[in-house]
Design a protein around this motif. Structure first.
Motif, mmCIF file in Angstrom:
data_model
loop_
_atom_site.group_PDB
_atom_site.id
_atom_site.type_symbol
_atom_site.label_atom_id
_atom_site.label_comp_id
_atom_site.label_asym_id
_atom_site.label_seq_id
_atom_site.Cartn_x
_atom_site.Cartn_y
_atom_site.Cartn_z
ATOM 1 N N ALA A 32 -59.701 68.808 48.922
ATOM 2 C CA ALA A 32 -58.437 68.774 49.667
ATOM 3 C C ALA A 32 -57.872 67.361 49.688
ATOM 4 C CB ALA A 32 -58.635 69.281 51.094
ATOM 5 N N TYR A 33 -56.547 67.286 49.759
ATOM 6 C CA TYR A 33 -55.860 66.053 50.124
ATOM 7 C C TYR A 33 -55.566 66.141 51.616
ATOM 8 C CZ TYR A 33 -55.108 65.401 45.120
ATOM 9 O OH TYR A 33 -55.298 65.250 43.787
ATOM 10 N N ARG A 34 -55.638 64.986 52.283
ATOM 11 C CA ARG A 34 -55.418 65.015 53.732
ATOM 12 C C ARG A 34 -54.438 63.931 54.154
ATOM 13 N NH1 ARG A 34 -60.685 64.474 56.437
ATOM 14 N NH2 ARG A 34 -60.172 62.441 57.329
ATOM 15 N N ILE A 35 -53.538 64.305 55.023
ATOM 16 C CA ILE A 35 -52.610 63.373 55.664
ATOM 17 C C ILE A 35 -53.080 63.200 57.103
ATOM 18 C CG2 ILE A 35 -50.232 63.038 56.431
ATOM 19 C CD1 ILE A 35 -49.421 64.837 54.014
ATOM 20 N N ASP A 36 -53.389 61.968 57.512
ATOM 21 C CA ASP A 36 -53.881 61.684 58.858
ATOM 22 C C ASP A 36 -52.762 61.058 59.683
ATOM 23 O OD1 ASP A 36 -56.452 62.610 58.333
ATOM 24 O OD2 ASP A 36 -57.144 60.657 57.628
ATOM 25 N N LEU A 37 -52.296 61.773 60.684
ATOM 26 C CA LEU A 37 -51.234 61.283 61.559
ATOM 27 C C LEU A 37 -51.842 60.767 62.856
ATOM 28 C CD1 LEU A 37 -48.741 64.245 61.021
ATOM 29 C CD2 LEU A 37 -48.646 61.973 59.952
ATOM 30 N N THR A 38 -51.436 59.571 63.264
ATOM 31 C CA THR A 38 -51.980 58.966 64.492
ATOM 32 C C THR A 38 -50.857 58.636 65.459
ATOM 33 O OG1 THR A 38 -52.030 56.850 63.287
ATOM 34 C CG2 THR A 38 -54.096 58.085 63.445
ATOM 35 N N ILE A 39 -50.177 57.509 65.247
ATOM 36 C CA ILE A 39 -49.142 57.077 66.196
ATOM 37 C C ILE A 39 -47.732 57.402 65.700
ATOM 38 C CG2 ILE A 39 -50.622 55.251 67.108
ATOM 39 C CD1 ILE A 39 -48.941 53.271 65.447
ATOM 40 N N GLU A 40 -47.617 58.224 64.657
ATOM 41 C CA GLU A 40 -46.302 58.541 64.100
ATOM 42 C C GLU A 40 -45.455 59.366 65.072
ATOM 43 O OE1 GLU A 40 -48.859 57.400 60.772
ATOM 44 O OE2 GLU A 40 -49.121 58.773 62.464
ATOM 45 N N SER A 41 -44.190 59.027 65.168
ATOM 46 C CA SER A 41 -43.240 59.798 65.965
ATOM 47 C C SER A 41 -42.886 61.078 65.218
ATOM 48 C CB SER A 41 -41.977 58.978 66.209
ATOM 49 O OG SER A 41 -41.310 58.759 64.964
ATOM 50 N N GLY A 42 -42.069 61.936 65.863
ATOM 51 C CA GLY A 42 -41.647 63.168 65.202
ATOM 52 C C GLY A 42 -40.877 62.898 63.930
ATOM 53 N N ALA A 43 -39.947 61.952 63.981
ATOM 54 C CA ALA A 43 -39.142 61.637 62.797
ATOM 55 C C ALA A 43 -40.006 61.043 61.687
ATOM 56 C CB ALA A 43 -38.022 60.667 63.182
ATOM 57 N N GLU A 44 -40.926 60.173 62.065
ATOM 58 C CA GLU A 44 -41.818 59.590 61.056
ATOM 59 C C GLU A 44 -42.725 60.657 60.446
ATOM 60 O OE1 GLU A 44 -42.322 55.057 62.803
ATOM 61 O OE2 GLU A 44 -43.506 56.690 63.648
ATOM 62 N N THR A 45 -43.151 61.606 61.262
ATOM 63 C CA THR A 45 -43.967 62.702 60.744
ATOM 64 C C THR A 45 -43.190 63.492 59.696
ATOM 65 O OG1 THR A 45 -45.227 62.914 62.799
ATOM 66 C CG2 THR A 45 -45.158 64.844 61.354
ATOM 67 N N ASP A 46 -41.953 63.799 59.981
ATOM 68 C CA ASP A 46 -41.116 64.536 59.028
ATOM 69 C C ASP A 46 -40.991 63.793 57.704
ATOM 70 O OD1 ASP A 46 -40.647 66.719 60.620
ATOM 71 O OD2 ASP A 46 -38.714 66.000 61.377
ATOM 72 N N SER A 47 -40.741 62.493 57.773
ATOM 73 C CA SER A 47 -40.524 61.729 56.537
ATOM 74 C C SER A 47 -41.798 61.645 55.712
ATOM 75 C CB SER A 47 -39.983 60.330 56.865
ATOM 76 O OG SER A 47 -40.930 59.576 57.608
ATOM 77 N N VAL A 48 -42.947 61.478 56.372
ATOM 78 C CA VAL A 48 -44.217 61.444 55.643
ATOM 79 C C VAL A 48 -44.496 62.802 54.998
ATOM 80 C CG1 VAL A 48 -46.729 61.269 55.895
ATOM 81 C CG2 VAL A 48 -45.241 59.605 57.032
ATOM 82 N N MET A 49 -44.292 63.865 55.742
ATOM 83 C CA MET A 49 -44.574 65.203 55.225
ATOM 84 C C MET A 49 -43.652 65.549 54.051
ATOM 85 S SD MET A 49 -47.134 66.150 56.965
ATOM 86 C CE MET A 49 -47.200 67.793 56.265
ATOM 87 N N MET A 50 -42.404 65.183 54.131
ATOM 88 C CA MET A 50 -41.472 65.451 53.034
ATOM 89 C C MET A 50 -41.856 64.662 51.793
ATOM 90 S SD MET A 50 -37.795 65.579 55.034
ATOM 91 C CE MET A 50 -36.893 65.813 53.499
ATOM 92 N N TYR A 51 -42.282 63.421 51.989
ATOM 93 C CA TYR A 51 -42.644 62.586 50.840
ATOM 94 C C TYR A 51 -43.829 63.169 50.077
ATOM 95 C CZ TYR A 51 -43.988 58.493 48.121
ATOM 96 O OH TYR A 51 -44.315 57.646 47.088
ATOM 97 N N PHE A 52 -44.797 63.742 50.792
ATOM 98 C CA PHE A 52 -46.000 64.243 50.131
ATOM 99 C C PHE A 52 -45.907 65.739 49.784
ATOM 100 C CE2 PHE A 52 -47.871 60.378 51.909
ATOM 101 C CZ PHE A 52 -48.668 59.956 50.838
ATOM 102 N N SER A 53 -44.728 66.305 49.767
ATOM 103 C CA SER A 53 -44.582 67.732 49.484
ATOM 104 C C SER A 53 -45.027 68.101 48.074
ATOM 105 C CB SER A 53 -43.132 68.172 49.714
ATOM 106 O OG SER A 53 -42.255 67.458 48.850
ATOM 107 N N SER A 54 -45.077 67.126 47.174
ATOM 108 C CA SER A 54 -45.520 67.412 45.799
ATOM 109 C C SER A 54 -47.027 67.626 45.710
ATOM 110 C CB SER A 54 -45.110 66.268 44.867
ATOM 111 O OG SER A 54 -45.754 65.058 45.252
#
Length: 773
Positions: free
Chosen positions: A725-747
């Protein structure tokens, strides 16, 4: 200070006194001063890479020397071992094993497996670097084959008693010396900032530097001036010896292999004195002013404290001012050198020699219950002046720097006998060597060459076959998993269909305001329409006694949570968390739910996962290996964190409490509080800010890296190896930052590298390119 004490269950049982030995002189001084054992390192694989350490010849000599005087030697191999070093490790250990090494102190799971499988009978001691914080971890270590554990230095005496009561395993604890701010083994600060890994014995001690504490929630700096807010005072527990003896500790350990020989000898002598006082419970236990000052003058960093044994944390444990070493009195050092470092221990023996013309020179040498006999040259009839008793006795008494002296010499000398002084010297040497060999014989072991090579080759082949079979059997596409820290992050993440697995902290669910109706908790409601897997993150630190907001029934509540049908598995960050699952073995649930080990359960080599294979389904790549090293270990059964802030330190102490006082009572929802707007920051001398998250549920801090890890450039290379698996670890990210990270790694769903530049300006590739020494 006076103590009335009564050693209840431990009456008249005195712990082993274990001293550090950075070189041969330190070893001699420690034993002369009363240490029962020493811990030391060879020329490789020790956690103090910059200490003098012992050559192979000196270390074997140290083992023999210790055993002649009924002392013990423990070898520190308390670092993480790379895959290419496994065979070197086996070759490195072999001569010491055969010489009778008493025990080995290990951090690496692969080394644990190697010693258990290839060096039968060698005691395995678990280093404090493995971060054992309670009975669950200690019990697991015993089940795996360890006989002693050095638990985290953060434990109280009450917790140590609890471990001793719950798990019949030896406990070794530190009683004197330097203290780390982080739980040992859970610190990557030095590694990530400068490539000097504490897990490889090369810590640069960034905790001894000054920092400002920045508090964005108050829009001001907590400390206008830099302070040494994560620099611990040195430990000194001389006043607590009676309570510590009573707690059931088996070995009192003095820190300091990097310090001078006078330190090891001087500190050992004082603790030996007061341990001996405890042998008789009628003695009055009182530390003299002279002895207290003696300890304070021996390489102490600023101030001393009793450590965590009688308190969980506190500002009074931190130096705050510059943590430089106090000066050491030259007269004191000279006294220690003269008393403890100027000579070695000696064993007394009784020597009988028979000298008769025409017969071989015969001797009998006796030490306690051990007797050796032998012969020398044929005795000649004197042609001129015959031998005299005094002459023979004088020659035989020249034991020099050997470990044996004669307290009795009997000579049966026939008249007219003659033999050369050379022949007398030879039988004295041979007799002493024979006696030493006999005294050491019970300690020595034999490991046939063929067995060692065949067993090792078979183990390596088995591991390679396992990796190949997993690849060939694989028909699945690498999953994408996300670990979250807040409710807001959950709501954002589940909108992305490429996510197949979400990790949610147990605390986030249990601390929610509606926890009384757990299944109908709003977090579960959020997940009703989501068809992916739900895995629970167990707490990073699990201790026998609660210190935060969790309460005494926390782990009962967590067990109920883990048994929920909606829960597909667990992420464990420590051996105690894994031990918790195994101890509660979830009865009918374990075989249905996956267990994934996080990066802190280090998989540094191909043997590491062999030890935990019966319990763990998947592992996480460690943060300190480079790409070629990871591929040597094999990543097919691994999760790869492609994004997230690396935890640099986990500490029982609290930056917030040190800087402005504890506000635990105001916090009931720790994870939802841990957003960027509310986190503390440590600002270093380069004006770099490191987020600090205060976990008030379990009362510890996590200090994260200043920038996130991002491995987006390596995804296509990883995909060729079919990681689990690939894993994205979210810690102090805000809602908007979470969205941008998730969209970037959609591939990730296609196993492809994200296109374009990441939405975060600064990031690190960690050690994937450079690795650590």
């Amino acid at each position: 200070m006076n103590f009335d004490y009564h050693m209840t269950e431990q009456k008249n049982r005195i712990p082993e006194l274990l001293a550090p030995a950075g070189n041969k002189e330190s070893l001699i001084g420690a034993f002369n001063a009363g240490a029962d054992a020493v811990y030391l390192a060879g020329e490789r694989f020790g956690a103090r890479a910059y200490a003098s350490n012992f050559s192979m010849e000196d270390l074997i000599g140290a083992i023999h020397y210790a055993h002649l005087f009924n002392r013990k030697i423990y070898l520190t191999v308390n670092t993480l071992i790379k895959n290419t070093e496994l065979r070197e490790m086996a070759d490195f250990l072999r001569p010491y094993y055969e010489a009778g090494l008493d025990g080995i102190i290990v951090q690496d799971l692969g080394v644990f497996y190697l010693v258990r499988e290839f060096f039968p009978g060698l005691e395995i001691h678990i280093s404090t670097q493995m971060t054992i914080t309670g009975s669950y971890g200690a019990t697991l270590m015993k089940q795996l084959g360890a006989c002693r554990v050095v638990p985290a230095r953060e434990l109280t005496l009450e917790e140590i008693r609890s471990i001793k009561k719950s798990c019949d395993i030896e406990i070794e604890t530190f009683i004197h010396g330097a203290m780390c701010y982080s739980y040992s083994g859970a610190c990557l600060f030095s590694s990530m900032l400068g490539g000097r890994s504490g897990n490889r014995g090369r810590c640069a001690q960034p905790c001894r530097l000054s920092y400002q504490v920045i508090s964005p929630d108050l829009k001001r700096e907590r400390n206008v001036h830099d302070t040494y807010c994560i620099s611990m005072k040195d430990m000194c527990t001389i006043d607590m010896i009676p309570q510590m003896v009573d707690s059931g500790i088996d070995s009192f350990k003095i820190e300091g292999r990097m310090k001078k020989s006078e330190y090891a000898a001087g500190v050992s002598s004082i603790y030996r004195k007061y341990l001996d006082v405890c042998k008789d419970e009628n003695n009055s236990f009182q530390i003299t002013k002279q002895d207290r000052e003696f300890l304070e003058k021996l390489y102490t960093r600023s101030l001393q404290h009793t450590g965590y044994y009688d308190q969980h944390n506190g500002r009074d444990m931190i130096t705050l001012e510059k943590p430089s070493y106090n000066g050491t009195d030259d007269q004191l050092l000279e006294m220690i050198r003269e008393k403890y470092l100027s000579s070695t221990l000696k064993r007394t023996a009784q020597f009988f020699v028979k000298i008769t013309p025409g017969e071989a020179l015969a001797y009998t040498l006796t030490c306690n219950d051990m007797t050796v006999t032998g012969n020398g040259e044929i005795v000649q009839k004197a042609q001129n002046r015959p031998l005299e008793q005094d002459e023979v006795k004088k020659q035989l008494n020249k034991t020099g720097n050997t470990n044996i002296v004669f307290d009795q010499i009997e000579i049966e000398l026939s008249p007219d006998s003659f033999i050369s002084l050379k022949a007398l010297n030879e039988i004295r040497r041979n007799a002493i060597l024979s006696l030493e060999e006999a005294l050491l014989s019970d300690y020595k072991r034999n490991l046939p060459d063929a067995d060692m090579i065949i067993n090792f080759d078979q183990a390596e082949k088995k591991q390679a076959d396992k990796e190949d079979s997993m690849k060939s059997a694989s028909a699945y596409q690498t999953k994408t998993a996300v670990s979250v820290s807040t409710s807001e992050q959950i709501r954002r993440v589940i909108k992305f269909k490429y996510v197949k697995k979400i990790y949610i902290p147990a605390d986030l669910i249990l601390n929610h305001e509606n926890q009384r109706a757990m299944y109908y908790n709003p977090i579960w409601d959020t997940l009703i329409e989501w068809d992916g897997e739900v895995h629970i993150i167990l707490p990073q630190i699990i201790r026998d006694i609660p210190f935060g907001l969790e309460g005494h029934d926390y782990y009962d509540k967590m067990l109920s949570l883990l048994k929920q049908d909606r829960v597909n598995g667990f992420l464990v960050k420590s051996m105690d968390a894994l031990g918790y699952l195994i101890s509660n073995h979830m009865a009918d649930h374990m075989h249905e739910k996956e267990i994934t080990a996080d990066a802190g359960i280090y998989q540094f080599n191909a043997f590491s996962n062999r030890l935990l294979d019966p319990y763990v389904d998947h592992f996480t790549i460690p943060y300190e290996l480079n790409l070629p090293e990871l591929l040597q270990v094999g990543i097919h059964n691994m999760e790869i964190p492609v994004y997230g802030r690396i935890p640099m330190m986990i500490s029982a102490n609290c930056v917030r409490k040190t800087s402005s006082g504890c506000d635990m009572g105001n916090r009931t929802e720790y994870y939802d509080f841990a957003v960027k707007e509310n986190a503390l920051y440590l600002r270093d001398r380069y004006q770099t800010d490191f987020p600090v998250v205060c976990d008030c549920t379990h009362c510890h801090n996590t200090i994260y890296n200043s920038v996130p890890l991002s491995l987006h450039q390596y995804i296509e290379r990883f995909s060729k190896e079919q990681p689990y698996a690939y894993r994205i670890d979210l810690t102090i990210e805000s809602g908007a930052e979470t969205d941008s990270v998730m969209m970037y790694f959609s591939s990730l769903k296609e196993g492809e590298k994200p296109s374009g530049e990441p939405p975060y300006k600064n990031y690190t590739k960690g050690h994937l390119a450079r690795g650590v020494e």
